[in-house]
Design an enzyme around this catalytic site. Sequence first.
Site: not given
Length: 285
Positions: A254-255
């Site tokens: 994910s980010k």
Amino acid sequence: MAATIVTRFAPSPTGRLHLGHAHAALLAWQAAREAGGRFLLRIEDIDPVRCRPEFTAGILEDLAWLGLDWDGAPRVQSAHLPDYRAVLDRLRGRGLVYPCFCTRADIAREVAASGHAPHGPDGVLYPGTCRRLSEAERRVRIAGGEAYALRLDMAAALAGLDGPLFFEEADRGRLRCDPARFGDVVLARKDTPASYHLCVTHDDALQGVMLVTRAEDLLPATDLHRLLQALMGWPVPRYRHHGLLLGADGKRLSKRDNAPTLAALREAGRPPGEVRALAASQVRP
Ligand code: GLU
């Protein structure tokens, strides 16, 4: 002539795009281009705290670099607040939405006092405190300048349906929805004029989107989107929720985990064709 298919990519400008975004965008773009349809770009910048104009500029730049073109001007949600307000007003007029004055602390206190804390896909379920206020009390508190969110009265919304709701999910067929697990979900926050759920569903209907491609973490939200479509008489697109991006260890990226951004890959000298192939391959089917 009406387009054979209309797809869209609808990022929120809260950061730079990463490979997972590129995957969603490519699915939508290819589906449209292969069928001679339309591919739309929508900027979901309704949250003024998390969204920034420089990230919108980054999205346009990254997509163009990847070689994706979109039809017409991008729809920028923050420029259409009256549209979302009109939907909220209609739901409110039908008694399906009510003002909620609770703070997070109020909700936590109420939930603790009740001794159980049922959770839905968006977190702890709202205990319904403000649903029980009288109209007179609501008017007094609003006139007194108290800030409020707007919540969907889930029980009232479900009571008006003819039967269960379904949507078509690619490769999985017809899925039955269970919107009740969201409880009295927020459709407009105190600091944000309309929620993601409301805006995304409104805009997919307004823009005639026929296929929604997005990551599978939004699959549960589709039950709620389907309910909003039923309440508003909006058409129901088909959906394709794709797997999340995997890191070298096979776990979701994910980010937060520093999934590589398209900008970083470009700066590292990776050509767009290679990044497109990477975006296509690194996603769990
Ligand atoms: N704006 C949402 C996001 O960036 C995606 C919305 C959607 O594709 O339905 O997470």
